[in-house]
Write an enzyme that holds these catalytic residues in place. Structure first.
Site, PDB file in Angstrom:
ATOM      1  N   GLU A  21      -0.877  -8.629   5.086  1.00 61.99           N
ATOM      2  CA  GLU A  21      -0.754  -8.744   6.551  1.00 61.99           C
ATOM      3  C   GLU A  21      -2.121  -8.649   7.241  1.00 61.99           C
ATOM      4  O   GLU A  21      -2.264  -9.060   8.385  1.00 61.99           O
ATOM      5  CB  GLU A  21       0.224  -7.674   7.087  1.00 61.99           C
ATOM      6  CG  GLU A  21      -0.331  -6.271   7.284  1.00 61.99           C
ATOM      7  CD  GLU A  21      -0.564  -5.503   5.991  1.00 61.99           C
ATOM      8  OE1 GLU A  21      -0.400  -6.070   4.895  1.00 61.99           O
ATOM      9  OE2 GLU A  21      -0.935  -4.306   6.074  1.00 61.99           O
ATOM     10  N   HIS A  39      -3.468  -5.722   1.099  1.00 61.30           N
ATOM     11  CA  HIS A  39      -2.756  -5.902   2.373  1.00 61.30           C
ATOM     12  C   HIS A  39      -2.668  -7.374   2.778  1.00 61.30           C
ATOM     13  O   HIS A  39      -3.578  -7.874   3.462  1.00 61.30           O
ATOM     14  CB  HIS A  39      -3.505  -5.149   3.477  1.00 61.30           C
ATOM     15  CG  HIS A  39      -3.332  -3.669   3.432  1.00 61.30           C
ATOM     16  ND1 HIS A  39      -2.303  -3.015   4.084  1.00 61.30           N
ATOM     17  CD2 HIS A  39      -4.052  -2.712   2.815  1.00 61.30           C
ATOM     18  CE1 HIS A  39      -2.411  -1.704   3.868  1.00 61.30           C
ATOM     19  NE2 HIS A  39      -3.458  -1.499   3.102  1.00 61.30           N
ATOM     20  N   CYS A  78       0.832  -1.205   0.000  1.00 62.13           N
ATOM     21  CA  CYS A  78       0.000   0.000   0.000  1.00 62.13           C
ATOM     22  C   CYS A  78       0.869   1.258   0.000  1.00 62.13           C
ATOM     23  O   CYS A  78       1.532   1.534  -0.977  1.00 62.13           O
ATOM     24  CB  CYS A  78      -0.991  -0.060   1.163  1.00 62.13           C
ATOM     25  SG  CYS A  78      -2.373   1.075   0.977  1.00 62.13           S
TER      26      CYS A  78
END
Lengths: 222, 81
Positions: A200, A198, A86
């Site tokens: 994560e 994302h 990002c």
């Protein structure tokens, strides 16, 4: 494997990334403040998401001048594994470690939702553990994720298999208008990956998906 | 001395903000505008400096930070006070 997680003023996905790495066997995360200037101790570098320097001027434009980015550039030349997520992707582009640019989403909206991805190159240190033909699901959260590049650059990315991920239709397709539906790109040497979604935030079934783990496990495989 | 810097998207780069403003103007009944493009305006001011120096500093600032050469172009005017 030692992971550096860079922290800029305004980073806000650094702790998420730390938690994912900390939970993996054989992976050791450390936070590294952007004023540091040495990353030679680490095997892998994560530039997390957030709003470094408040996205002033352009997302990632100021972070590029942080002392740590000189170290990132020199480690990238040694072939270290670097992933920008990002805002981290935006920083890698501004630092010219990746080609192209990210501009405002085509509907000028901050998009925060789940997307699905096609993997376009399984033969990289970031994608090798993703099951073939599986559309992986993870969230996005961005206003400037509309990847754009000149015709020449796009052709080069395609010819060198530098497109890592594209948005797929399973979760509604391209959310931001990016060229060729691009969600993530690699550098020519394939040791630097930038992506808008994302991984994560998709690292545990309780979060709705753990498909993001494929990417971190791929990095660990070397 | 002042530098007035104008940064705009290159032609061919989509400007969704400009598009949205354009259709708002249209729906207000302000028509006949073909296209709206939104850019940035930045002022740099200088103290005790020659016009030539101001030009070269502004040029360097634009190239290295203020504009992204992938998507934006810039131009500037130097104004002597």
């Amino acid at each position: 494997m030692k992971f550096a997680i860079l922290v800029f003023p305004g980073s806000n996905c650094d702790h998420d990334a730390y938690k994912v790495i900390d939970d993996l066997d054989g992976a050791y995360p450390s936070f590294v403040w952007h004023k540091e200037n040495d990353l030679s101790d680490f095997d892998s570098i994560i530039i997390p998401g957030g709003f470094s320097y408040g996205d002033y001027l352009r997302a990632g434009a100021i972070a590029k001048f942080s002392p740590i980015m000189k170290a990132v550039i020199s480690e990238s030349k040694k072939g270290k594994k670097i992933i920008g997520i990002c805002n981290g992707f935006q920083i890698l582009l501004e630092s010219e470690l990746l080609d192209g640019a990210l501009i405002n989403n085509n509907r000028v909206k901050f998009r925060s939702e789940e997307v699905s991805l096609n993997t376009k190159n399984y033969n990289t240190i970031f994608t090798q553990s993703i099951p073939k033909n599986k559309e992986i699901v993870m969230p996005i959260a961005h206003r400037q994720g509309n990847y754009t590049a000149s015709e020449d650059i796009l052709k080069k990315l395609e010819d060198n298999n530098q497109i890592a991920f594209t948005y797929s239709d399973l979760k509604g397709g391209n959310p931001n208008g990016s060229c060729l539906d691009i969600a993530g790109v690699l550098n020519k040497q394939k040791n630097v990956l930038g992506m808008m979604p994302h991984p994560e935030r998709a690292s545990d079934p309780i979060l709705g998906s753990d498909d993001g783990l494929y990417i971190f496990k791929s990095i660990l495989m070397g | 001395m002042k530098a007035k810097v104008y940064i705009s998207y290159k032609e061919g780069i989509l400007d969704p903000q400009g598009k949205t403003v354009g259709s708002a103007l249209d729906s207000m009944g302000i028509s006949r505008i073909e296209n709206v493009r939104i850019g940035k305006y930045i002022e740099l001011s200088f103290k005790e400096i020659s016009k030539k120096e101001a030009e070269s500093i502004t040029e360097e600032s634009c190239r290295k930070l203020l504009a992204n050469p992938n998507t934006e172009t810039f131009r500037f005017e130097i104004e002597e006070e």
